[in-house]
Design an enzyme around this catalytic site. Structure first.
Site, short mmCIF file in Angstrom:
data_model
loop_
_atom_site.label_atom_id
_atom_site.label_comp_id
_atom_site.label_asym_id
_atom_site.label_seq_id
_atom_site.Cartn_x
_atom_site.Cartn_y
_atom_site.Cartn_z
CB CYS A 141 109.79 90.96 30.09
SG CYS A 141 108.57 90.85 31.51
CE LYS A 188 101.47 89.59 29.61
NZ LYS A 188 102.70 89.12 30.32
CE LYS A 222 99.16 90.81 32.60
NZ LYS A 222 100.44 90.54 32.68
CE1 TYR A 270 100.23 94.71 41.15
CE2 TYR A 270 98.25 94.98 39.71
CZ TYR A 270 99.49 94.37 39.83
OH TYR A 270 100.53 93.81 38.91
C1 PBG Z 1 105.43 89.48 32.58
C2 PBG Z 1 104.04 90.45 32.90
C3 PBG Z 1 103.84 91.48 32.95
C4 PBG Z 1 102.44 91.74 33.76
C5 PBG Z 1 102.53 90.53 34.44
N1 PBG Z 1 103.46 89.59 34.18
C6 PBG Z 1 103.95 92.85 32.02
C7 PBG Z 1 104.05 92.71 30.65
O1 PBG Z 1 103.67 91.54 29.94
O2 PBG Z 1 104.58 93.54 29.93
C8 PBG Z 1 101.48 92.81 33.69
C9 PBG Z 1 100.91 92.85 35.32
C10 PBG Z 1 100.04 94.22 35.53
O3 PBG Z 1 100.09 95.30 34.39
O4 PBG Z 1 99.56 94.34 36.36
N2 PBG Z 1 105.51 89.46 31.34
#
Ligand code: PBG
Length: 328
Positions: free
Chosen positions: A121, A198, A252, A318
């Site tokens: 992405c 996720k 996540k 973070y």
């Molecule tokens: C990539 C990815 C994402 C995050 C980590 N790897 C964004 C998404 O899936 O849109 C999000 C991490 C965060 O919000 O701190 N695919």
């Protein structure tokens, strides 16, 4: 004779409270996400996530050294490429921004685990996590053609020196495809940390500014999980990833999904469990703190303790540096 049991006996004395606290946090639990882009001496602020910045590889090296000095468990790197296209070709380049970042990071802190996010992405001009097509009757990410892109990206990262690769695209079979490619390329020793469960979450908002990876149309709901799905679906996702060879599993976001973290811990006791305390979880506390509405340090600590208590031993956050400093 009433009350017989006095719970407060465990709380009167600060030392006793500490003695009976079973949940502990250590800098070694934390993984710090870092964003890297081309340049020199570059610190480009990410507006929604102060004080985080996009960093050039030389500055990233300093950050990685600081992370190692604080005793963090690792760092995870996200690349912002100079050019994007339909399949994210830049992600496959042996000179990609992530390759440069991994080399700089390894040099700065050879003993610190350097994790790389494996996804399309950040590299695609449409912002979706894989190759697009119409095989389902509508424009969407094509699962199987995307696997090859992810596998090749993982090998590029491995050759650059990554210590762990972390596929985050939620494609079916991604862990197996990456495992096979790594094994064939001579990296059978390299662990995979899978973003196994996720969710399609609005809490990723600030990250998409940080990584410049917002989808240009639609959303990610055809590949990331539905927040309303039964917890068992998350357990199936995890089970499949473990069967395909995931060494570390991840849930996540973290805070709204503590039930999933808890169930993953119960169901897969032998598999190291990570949780991603994502950008939105951080930014909303940061924003409220800036308004003077709450105490950022105490809220952050409470969030991280809760994630740890639910069962995650690895927390991508973070706050990693700030909280590690306070814990020292
Ligand atoms: C990539 C990815 C994402 C995050 C980590 N790897 C964004 C998404 O899936 O849109 C999000 C991490 C965060 O919000 O701190 N695919």
């Amino acid at each position: 004779m009433f009350p017989v049991t006095r719970m407060r006996r465990l709380r009167y004395h600060a030392g006793v409270r500490r003695l009976v606290a079973e949940t502990t946090l250590s800098p070694a639990n934390f993984v710090l996400p870092l964003f890297v882009r081309a340049g020199k001496e570059l610190r480009r602020p990410i507006a929604s996530m102060p004080p985080h910045c996009q960093l050039s590889p030389d500055v990233l090296a300093e950050e990685v050294r600081a992370a190692a000095d604080l005793g963090l468990g690792g760092v995870i790197l996200f690349g912002i490429p100079p050019v994007k296209d339909a399949v994210g070709s830049e992600a496959l380049s042996e000179e990609s921004i992530i390759v440069q970042a991994v080399r700089a990071a390894k040099k700065a802190a050879p003993d610190l685990p350097i994790i790389t996010d494996i996804c399309c992405c950040e590299y695609t001009d449409h912002g979706h996590c894989g190759r697009l097509g119409q095989s389902t009757g509508r424009m969407d990410v094509e699962n199987d053609p995307t696997l090859e892109l992810l596998a090749r990206q993982a090998v590029v990262h491995a050759r650059a020196g990554a210590d762990i690769v972390a596929p985050s695209g939620m494609m079916d079979g991604m862990v197996g495809a990456i495992r096979r490619a790594l094994d064939e390329a001579g990296f059978s020793h390299l662990p995979i940390m899978s973003y196994a469960a996720k969710y399609a979450s609005a809490f990723y908002g600030p990250f998409r500014e940080a990584a410049e990876s917002a989808p240009q149309f639609g959303d990610r709901r055809s590949y990331q999980m539905d927040p309303a799905a039964a917890a068992g679906q998350a357990l199936r996702e995890i089970e499949l990833d473990v069967a395909e060879g995931a060494d570390i599993i991840m849930v996540k976001p973290a805070l709204p999904y503590l039930d999933i973290i808890y169930q993953a811990r119960e169901r897969f006791p032998g598999v190291p469990l990570a949780a991603y305390n994502v950008s939105g979880e951080y930014s909303m506390v940061k924003a409220a703190a800036q308004l003077g509405w709450l105490d950022e340090h105490r809220v952050a600590l409470e969030c991280l303790i809760a994630i740890r208590r639910a069962g995650a031993s690895i927390i991508l956050t973070y706050w990693a540096k700030e909280i590690a400093r306070r814990l020292q």
